[in-house]
Motif scaffolding. Structure first.
Motif, PDB file in Angstrom:
ATOM      1  N   ILE A  35       3.256   5.061  -4.430  1.00 42.47           N
ATOM      2  CA  ILE A  35       2.410   6.114  -3.871  1.00 42.47           C
ATOM      3  C   ILE A  35       3.268   7.381  -3.772  1.00 42.47           C
ATOM      4  CG2 ILE A  35       2.814   5.207  -1.525  1.00 42.47           C
ATOM      5  CD1 ILE A  35       0.005   6.276  -0.830  1.00 42.47           C
ATOM      6  N   ILE A  36       3.257   8.139  -4.850  1.00 40.57           N
ATOM      7  CA  ILE A  36       4.046   9.376  -4.920  1.00 40.57           C
ATOM      8  C   ILE A  36       3.274  10.413  -5.733  1.00 40.57           C
ATOM      9  CG2 ILE A  36       6.380   8.422  -4.685  1.00 40.57           C
ATOM     10  CD1 ILE A  36       6.555   8.213  -7.646  1.00 40.57           C
ATOM     11  N   GLU A  37       3.709  11.656  -5.610  1.00 33.67           N
ATOM     12  CA  GLU A  37       3.093  12.708  -6.415  1.00 33.67           C
ATOM     13  C   GLU A  37       3.585  12.556  -7.854  1.00 33.67           C
ATOM     14  OE1 GLU A  37       1.878  16.811  -4.710  1.00 33.67           O
ATOM     15  OE2 GLU A  37       3.860  16.323  -3.918  1.00 33.67           O
ATOM     16  N   TRP A  50       7.994   3.088   0.086  1.00 28.53           N
ATOM     17  CA  TRP A  50       8.543   3.756   1.276  1.00 28.53           C
ATOM     18  C   TRP A  50       8.853   2.817   2.430  1.00 28.53           C
ATOM     19  CZ3 TRP A  50      10.305   7.704  -0.850  1.00 28.53           C
ATOM     20  CH2 TRP A  50       9.617   8.330  -1.885  1.00 28.53           C
ATOM     21  N   LYS A  98      -2.608   8.629   2.945  1.00 28.84           N
ATOM     22  CA  LYS A  98      -2.790   7.187   3.168  1.00 28.84           C
ATOM     23  C   LYS A  98      -2.722   6.847   4.658  1.00 28.84           C
ATOM     24  CE  LYS A  98      -3.248   4.412   0.386  1.00 28.84           C
ATOM     25  NZ  LYS A  98      -4.500   3.801  -0.125  1.00 28.84           N
ATOM     26  N   GLN A 115       5.167  14.073   2.140  1.00 29.89           N
ATOM     27  CA  GLN A 115       4.631  13.734   0.816  1.00 29.89           C
ATOM     28  C   GLN A 115       3.120  13.554   0.944  1.00 29.89           C
ATOM     29  OE1 GLN A 115       7.134  10.885  -1.389  1.00 29.89           O
ATOM     30  NE2 GLN A 115       8.127  10.644   0.596  1.00 29.89           N
ATOM     31  N   PRO A 116       2.362  14.429   0.316  1.00 33.99           N
ATOM     32  CA  PRO A 116       0.897  14.403   0.499  1.00 33.99           C
ATOM     33  C   PRO A 116       0.233  13.044   0.283  1.00 33.99           C
ATOM     34  CG  PRO A 116       1.565  16.392  -0.666  1.00 33.99           C
ATOM     35  CD  PRO A 116       2.788  15.554  -0.537  1.00 33.99           C
ATOM     36  N   PRO A 117       0.569  12.283  -0.792  1.00 36.60           N
ATOM     37  CA  PRO A 117      -0.133  11.001  -0.957  1.00 36.60           C
ATOM     38  C   PRO A 117       0.142  10.033   0.196  1.00 36.60           C
ATOM     39  CG  PRO A 117       1.114  11.563  -2.948  1.00 36.60           C
ATOM     40  CD  PRO A 117       1.532  12.514  -1.893  1.00 36.60           C
ATOM     41  N   VAL A 118       1.361  10.096   0.734  1.00 37.11           N
ATOM     42  CA  VAL A 118       1.714   9.207   1.848  1.00 37.11           C
ATOM     43  C   VAL A 118       0.970   9.644   3.113  1.00 37.11           C
ATOM     44  CG1 VAL A 118       3.622   8.326   3.263  1.00 37.11           C
ATOM     45  CG2 VAL A 118       3.973   8.748   0.822  1.00 37.11           C
ATOM     46  N   PRO A 171       3.294  -3.492  -6.869  1.00 38.31           N
ATOM     47  CA  PRO A 171       2.376  -2.422  -6.471  1.00 38.31           C
ATOM     48  C   PRO A 171       2.681  -1.106  -7.192  1.00 38.31           C
ATOM     49  CG  PRO A 171       4.039  -2.756  -4.773  1.00 38.31           C
ATOM     50  CD  PRO A 171       4.308  -3.770  -5.847  1.00 38.31           C
ATOM     51  N   THR A 172       1.661  -0.283  -7.319  1.00 42.07           N
ATOM     52  CA  THR A 172       1.839   1.060  -7.888  1.00 42.07           C
ATOM     53  C   THR A 172       2.470   1.953  -6.823  1.00 42.07           C
ATOM     54  OG1 THR A 172      -0.184   0.678  -9.133  1.00 42.07           O
ATOM     55  CG2 THR A 172       0.589   2.949  -9.018  1.00 42.07           C
ATOM     56  N   MET A 214       0.831  -1.206   0.000  1.00 44.71           N
ATOM     57  CA  MET A 214       0.000   0.000   0.000  1.00 44.71           C
ATOM     58  C   MET A 214       0.867   1.260   0.000  1.00 44.71           C
ATOM     59  SD  MET A 214      -2.592   0.959   3.087  1.00 44.71           S
ATOM     60  CE  MET A 214      -3.034  -0.720   3.394  1.00 44.71           C
ATOM     61  N   LEU A 215       2.024   1.167   0.649  1.00 42.64           N
ATOM     62  CA  LEU A 215       2.895   2.341   0.783  1.00 42.64           C
ATOM     63  C   LEU A 215       4.197   2.187  -0.011  1.00 42.64           C
ATOM     64  CD1 LEU A 215       1.898   2.845   4.404  1.00 42.64           C
ATOM     65  CD2 LEU A 215       1.956   4.721   2.786  1.00 42.64           C
TER      66      LEU A 215
END
Lengths: 273, 224
Positions: B31-33, A141, A166, A160-163, B28-29, A137-138
């Motif tokens: 998760i970043i901008e 990272w 989540k 980081q906004p998307p992280v 997995p895809t 999912m992450l």
């Protein structure tokens, strides 16, 4: 609330608690043994007059007795925890992650799953996220190269906004890092097995020792601080005598370490323990 | 007796035969901008069909053939799609002309080196895969199409050219074959390549300049 048990030890004496079939690998091994036994039993019912089959039936009952035997394990648990959530963690979640950046070992995925299962079964209100799902999912990272090593690294992740989104979505409150592994420390003995027209059999004796050494570090994700460390060290000796059929007497070393760490973490996280 | 003899012979032969792994996994895809760019990808035949062959050094060892091509393409497609607003593949003359107005740059990945170790080699209970990649970024006009439909480009025209390494390991496990362990180590290595790519991408000066819209200096110098 500050709770410190620095150096507190619970030395579990040998052979007083040996939960059998806790280690996932041992479970598989033992399940396989049981399956073999039931097949032999089935053959006995069909061909009860065969001398050879009767001999196998005796061996089968011996192997069942062997499976029920467990080796001796001794465990030492050290705990040092702070800021215990006395009211529990509510609807927040917890993730338990293994460290895998060392060159010579990886903390086993099965071990992490075992601790998670222990906590879930002890208090069904605690949401323990599945490790592999969390890492995927992450991605990327929490790969060995990128995983945060210190609580200060959490802030970099949240920049980081998307992280950050989540983490907010999964309501993560505690991140627990488990570092360690189980190794075989010694082995000796010999065993010879043979196959012939009249049957198959083994003769000999083998013994080996295992040591588990794990440390769980608890991070309060909201406050970005470390709030505890729990370590478990277990050792045990397993035996395998063989007179026609090998009789494994397995010491559940990793399973005992899982139970020890799982129990302490459960007491820390749960309001009911 | 015939059956038992056949089984024994088969076991003896399988002990020193060749082992083949076609790397397979789900990725997995990230998760970043996403970067607000349209990136084109050219997978060379060598990359898309990448495989590694290692001949047995002795009678006790096995030949190894590790095919990573399909997994490479699957992995980098997933990663790049997660990193850029739009990703297109350039495989032919038609692709080239269909997207010529929208593409900001073309990336061409290469596997420069792949090495592996298994417990038989090292006496350590770990399977390892190590890979070295090279990436080149070029502008679309550096890609040329030929009458026979082939595409080519001059490597000297790339405005960014960098390398990175990836490492994957997996310990021995109960009931896990050598092939399964090597496959798992390759998947870990691919994931590590992605982690390295994501974290180092903007640290490459030329890439940073391109992302910031400061032009593609090396290529423009080359044109002069």
């Amino acid at each position: 609330m500050v709770r410190t048990m620095s150096g507190a030890k619970s030395n579990l004496p040998a052979c007083t608690q040996t939960p059998i079939l806790v280690h996932p690998a041992i479970q598989i091994k033992s399940t396989s043994q049981m399956k073999g036994t039931s097949q032999i039993k089935g053959t006995v019912q069909v061909k009860s007059t065969s001398v050879w089959v009767n001999r196998i039936a005796k061996i089968a009952s011996g192997s069942i007795a062997g499976i029920l035997l467990g080796g001796c394990v001794s465990a030492t648990v050290d705990e040092m925890t702070f800021m215990e959530p006395t009211e529990g963690i509510g609807d927040s979640s917890v993730v338990i992650l293994g460290r895998r950046h060392a060159p010579d070992y990886d903390t086993e995925f099965e071990f992490i799953e075992c601790i998670g299962d222990h906590i879930r079964s002890g208090d069904k209100s605690i949401t323990v996220l599945h490790e592999i799902e969390f890492i995927n999912m992450l991605y990327p990272w929490f790969e060995p190269r990128t995983a945060p090593m210190r609580t200060q690294d959490i802030d970099k992740l949240l920049q980081q906004p998307p992280v950050a989104d989540k983490f907010a979505e999964i309501k993560l409150e505690y991140m627990i890092w488990v570092d360690g592994t189980t190794i075989e420390t010694n082995s000796s003995g010999s065993m010879t097995c043979g196959v012939g027209p009249g049957g198959a059999g083994c003769f000999g004796f083998g013994t080996w020792g295992n040591t588990s050494d794990y440390e769980a570090t608890i991070w309060d994700f909201t406050d970005q601080t470390e709030v505890g460390r729990i370590s478990a060290n277990t050792t045990g000796q397993s035996y395998m005598p063989a007179v026609v059929v090998p009789i494994p007497i397995i010491a559940p070393v990793q399973g005992t370490a899982c139970d020890s760490l799982g129990e302490q973490l459960l007491k820390y996280l749960s309001a009911n323990h | 007796m015939k059956w038992s003899s056949a089984v024994i012979v088969a076991m003896a032969l399988s002990a020193c035969g060749s082992k083949q792994v076609i790397v397979q996994g789900n990725f997995p895809t990230p998760i970043i901008e996403k970067h607000s760019k349209t990136l084109a990808v050219v997978y060379t035949d060598e990359f898309a069909n990448h495989e590694f062959f290692d001949q047995a050094a002795g009678r006790k060892e096995s030949d190894w053939l590790v095919k990573t091509g399909d997994a490479q393409v699957q992995f980098w497609d997933t990663l790049l799609t997660g990193m850029f607003d739009q990703v297109v593949h350039i495989r032919s003359h038609d692709d080239l002309h269909e997207h010529e107005d929208s593409i900001d740059a073309v990336i061409i990945p290469y596997v420069v080196d792949l090495q592996y170790t298994i417990p038989t080699h090292t006496n350590v209970k770990i399977y390892e895969i190590w890979m070295r990649y090279r990436f080149r970024l070029v502008t679309l006009d550096a890609i040329h199409d030929h009458d026979n439909g082939d595409l080519s480009y001059d490597p000297e025209t790339s405005f960014a050219d960098w390398q990175l390494t990836a490492y994957g390991k997996t310990p021995t496990a109960f009931l896990q074959s050598d092939e399964e362990a090597v496959n798992l180590a390759a998947i870990v290595a691919l994931r590590d390549a992605g982690a390295n790519f994501v974290t180092s991408f903007e640290r490459v000066n030329e890439v940073k300049a391109w992302l910031d819209g400061r032009g593609v200096e090396r290529y423009e110098k080359g044109k002069k």
